[in-house]
Design a protein around this motif. Structure first.
Motif, PDB file in Angstrom:
ATOM      1  N   THR A   1      -7.258  19.217   7.058  1.00 12.33           N
ATOM      2  CA  THR A   1      -7.835  20.555   6.990  1.00 12.33           C
ATOM      3  C   THR A   1      -9.239  20.506   6.417  1.00 12.33           C
ATOM      4  N   ASP A   2     -10.172  21.021   7.163  1.00  9.09           N
ATOM      5  CA  ASP A   2     -11.567  21.002   6.752  1.00  9.09           C
ATOM      6  C   ASP A   2     -11.771  21.824   5.485  1.00  9.09           C
ATOM      7  N   ASN A   3     -12.520  21.253   4.545  1.00 13.38           N
ATOM      8  CA  ASN A   3     -12.951  21.936   3.316  1.00 13.38           C
ATOM      9  C   ASN A   3     -11.817  22.362   2.391  1.00 13.38           C
ATOM     10  N   LYS A   4     -10.654  21.743   2.529  1.00 15.86           N
ATOM     11  CA  LYS A   4      -9.533  22.041   1.638  1.00 15.86           C
ATOM     12  C   LYS A   4      -9.311  20.865   0.688  1.00 15.86           C
ATOM     13  N   ARG A   5      -9.246  21.157  -0.607  1.00 19.01           N
ATOM     14  CA  ARG A   5      -9.032  20.129  -1.622  1.00 19.01           C
ATOM     15  C   ARG A   5      -7.558  19.744  -1.646  1.00 19.01           C
ATOM     16  N   THR A   6      -7.307  18.440  -1.631  1.00 13.39           N
ATOM     17  CA  THR A   6      -5.952  17.890  -1.695  1.00 13.39           C
ATOM     18  C   THR A   6      -5.827  17.106  -2.990  1.00 13.39           C
ATOM     19  N   GLU A   7      -4.731  17.301  -3.722  1.00 10.21           N
ATOM     20  CA  GLU A   7      -4.567  16.642  -5.011  1.00 10.21           C
ATOM     21  C   GLU A   7      -3.231  15.935  -5.125  1.00 10.21           C
ATOM     22  N   HIS A   8      -3.211  14.824  -5.833  1.00 11.93           N
ATOM     23  CA  HIS A   8      -1.951  14.128  -6.105  1.00 11.93           C
ATOM     24  C   HIS A   8      -2.182  13.114  -7.219  1.00 11.93           C
ATOM     25  N   GLN A   9      -1.303  13.108  -8.174  1.00 11.47           N
ATOM     26  CA  GLN A   9      -1.332  12.133  -9.273  1.00 11.47           C
ATOM     27  C   GLN A   9      -2.688  12.085  -9.975  1.00 11.47           C
ATOM     28  N   GLY A  10      -3.325  13.215 -10.118  1.00 12.88           N
ATOM     29  CA  GLY A  10      -4.602  13.298 -10.821  1.00 12.88           C
ATOM     30  C   GLY A  10      -5.821  13.016  -9.962  1.00 12.88           C
ATOM     31  N   PHE A  11      -5.606  12.511  -8.765  1.00  9.73           N
ATOM     32  CA  PHE A  11      -6.697  12.262  -7.830  1.00  9.73           C
ATOM     33  C   PHE A  11      -6.859  13.462  -6.895  1.00  9.73           C
ATOM     34  N   HIS A  12      -8.069  13.650  -6.391  1.00  8.90           N
ATOM     35  CA  HIS A  12      -8.294  14.692  -5.405  1.00  8.90           C
ATOM     36  C   HIS A  12      -9.354  14.263  -4.407  1.00  8.90           C
ATOM     37  N   ALA A  13      -9.290  14.878  -3.247  1.00  9.13           N
ATOM     38  CA  ALA A  13     -10.270  14.620  -2.193  1.00  9.13           C
ATOM     39  C   ALA A  13     -10.369  15.869  -1.323  1.00  9.13           C
ATOM     40  N   THR A  14     -11.536  16.070  -0.735  1.00  9.46           N
ATOM     41  CA  THR A  14     -11.761  17.189   0.178  1.00  9.46           C
ATOM     42  C   THR A  14     -12.318  16.637   1.475  1.00  9.46           C
ATOM     43  N   LEU A  15     -11.677  16.980   2.573  1.00 10.73           N
ATOM     44  CA  LEU A  15     -12.161  16.563   3.881  1.00 10.73           C
ATOM     45  C   LEU A  15     -13.323  17.460   4.294  1.00 10.73           C
ATOM     46  N   HIS A  16     -14.463  16.859   4.550  1.00  8.30           N
ATOM     47  CA  HIS A  16     -15.633  17.600   5.029  1.00  8.30           C
ATOM     48  C   HIS A  16     -15.976  17.098   6.425  1.00  8.30           C
ATOM     49  N   LYS A  17     -15.597  17.848   7.423  1.00 11.69           N
ATOM     50  CA  LYS A  17     -15.830  17.407   8.794  1.00 11.69           C
ATOM     51  C   LYS A  17     -17.320  17.448   9.150  1.00 11.69           C
ATOM     52  N   SER A  18     -18.064  18.324   8.517  1.00 13.58           N
ATOM     53  CA  SER A  18     -19.498  18.428   8.831  1.00 13.58           C
ATOM     54  C   SER A  18     -20.249  17.156   8.452  1.00 13.58           C
ATOM     55  N   SER A  19     -19.780  16.495   7.403  1.00 12.30           N
ATOM     56  CA  SER A  19     -20.415  15.251   6.973  1.00 12.30           C
ATOM     57  C   SER A  19     -19.521  14.034   7.208  1.00 12.30           C
ATOM     58  N   SER A  20     -18.370  14.250   7.843  1.00 11.56           N
ATOM     59  CA  SER A  20     -17.418  13.149   8.120  1.00 11.56           C
ATOM     60  C   SER A  20     -17.117  12.351   6.854  1.00 11.56           C
ATOM     61  N   SER A  21     -16.746  13.069   5.804  1.00 13.08           N
ATOM     62  CA  SER A  21     -16.499  12.387   4.529  1.00 13.08           C
ATOM     63  C   SER A  21     -15.164  12.812   3.934  1.00 13.08           C
TER      64      SER A  21
ATOM     65  N   PRO B   1       0.849  -1.197   0.000  1.00 16.57           N
ATOM     66  CA  PRO B   1       0.000   0.000   0.000  1.00 16.57           C
ATOM     67  C   PRO B   1       0.878   1.238   0.000  1.00 16.57           C
ATOM     68  N   LYS B   2       0.474   2.243  -0.771  1.00 21.04           N
ATOM     69  CA  LYS B   2       1.247   3.484  -0.847  1.00 21.04           C
ATOM     70  C   LYS B   2       0.318   4.662  -0.630  1.00 21.04           C
ATOM     71  N   LEU B   3       0.843   5.675   0.042  1.00 23.13           N
ATOM     72  CA  LEU B   3       0.047   6.866   0.311  1.00 23.13           C
ATOM     73  C   LEU B   3      -0.272   7.601  -0.985  1.00 23.13           C
ATOM     74  N   LEU B   4      -1.552   7.916  -1.153  1.00 25.48           N
ATOM     75  CA  LEU B   4      -1.993   8.666  -2.314  1.00 25.48           C
ATOM     76  C   LEU B   4      -2.313  10.126  -1.940  1.00 25.48           C
ATOM     77  N   LEU B   5      -3.103  10.293  -0.875  1.00 21.82           N
ATOM     78  CA  LEU B   5      -3.518  11.623  -0.436  1.00 21.82           C
ATOM     79  C   LEU B   5      -3.628  11.639   1.076  1.00 21.82           C
ATOM     80  N   LYS B   6      -3.479  12.820   1.654  1.00 18.95           N
ATOM     81  CA  LYS B   6      -3.768  12.966   3.071  1.00 18.95           C
ATOM     82  C   LYS B   6      -4.280  14.375   3.345  1.00 18.95           C
ATOM     83  N   SER B   7      -5.065  14.505   4.406  1.00 24.06           N
ATOM     84  CA  SER B   7      -5.589  15.815   4.765  1.00 24.06           C
ATOM     85  C   SER B   7      -6.024  15.826   6.211  1.00 24.06           C
TER      86      SER B   7
END
Lengths: 109, 114
Positions: free
Chosen positions: B52-72, B44-50
């Motif tokens: 920070t609430d509501n901040k978009r994180t990107e790496h290798q074409g993938f992205h994710a946003t941590l939403h603490k209000s919805s725990s997603s 397993p290799k790290l792809l993304l980490k975050s």
């Protein structure tokens, strides 16, 4: 990239036998971890270590012991292996991120 | 205790279509959220980490946003490639000092077809 080396890569053991899985890292990382990977469960933490001489229980430690004789080496020991311990085991060390080894596939028959 | 839920065990896509893998979590603490990718017979290799609430994180074409209000912390990519076929894990760690004590979801296998 940090290197974590596991041995053996594959192991078949007999029920009731003793199994030792070895892990080596030359990254000078303090924290090391053992996880097992099972379908439907993801990876689960078995034991971890903060440095030489330190071992701590993770989430599923029953049936497992760990040993950290040096900064570089961290072993997972199954004193009395059971078929339920058939799994893929991953060692990891923690630097700026967590680096995993390639895993050891253990089959207990 | 902490938990991470990945609802899809298998996602199959045609190359070029968008990717979205779901991840929700439960914890009583401040956390780091991670996405790990594991190709066949690899570590397993790290792809993304975050953390920070509501901040978009990107790496290798993938992205994710941590939403603490919805725990997603859903993983997205605009266009899937054959090489994206792998097992993806969402994971969390408590606190900021020891991030190796991870709680993983059950994983989502992404299979991309030509």
């Amino acid at each position: 990239e940090a290197a974590v080396t596991q041995s053996p890569r594959n192991k078949v053991a007999v029920t009731g036998g003793k199994v030792t899985l070895s892990c080596n890292q030359t990254n000078n990382h303090n924290n090391m971890y053992w996880y097992r990977q099972d379908t439907g469960h993801g990876l689960r933490l078995i034991h971890y270590s903060y440095g030489a001489g330190s071992t701590e229980k993770g989430d599923i430690p029953d049936g497992y012991k760990a040993s950290r004789p040096s900064q570089e080496n961290f072993s997972l020991i199954l004193e009395l292996a059971t078929p339920s311990q058939t799994s893929v085991y991953f060692c990891a060390s923690e630097g700026t991120e967590v680096f995993f080894g390639k895993g050891t596939r253990l089959t207990v028959v | 205790g902490d938990s991470v839920t990945q609802t899809e065990g298998l996602v199959t896509l045609t190359e070029g279509l968008p990717v979205m893998l779901n991840c929700t979590y439960q914890t009583a603490y401040s956390t780091f959220l991670f996405w790990y990718v594991q190709h066949l017979n690899e570590a397993p290799k790290l792809l993304l980490k975050s953390s920070t609430d509501n901040k978009r994180t990107e790496h290798q074409g993938f992205h994710a946003t941590l939403h603490k209000s919805s725990s997603s912390f859903h993983l997205q990519k605009s266009s899937a490639q054959l090489s994206d076929s792998a097992l993806y894990y969402c994971a969390l760690s408590e606190g900021t000092q020891v991030v190796g004590q991870l709680t993983f979801g059950s994983g989502t296998r992404l299979q991309v077809y030509a």
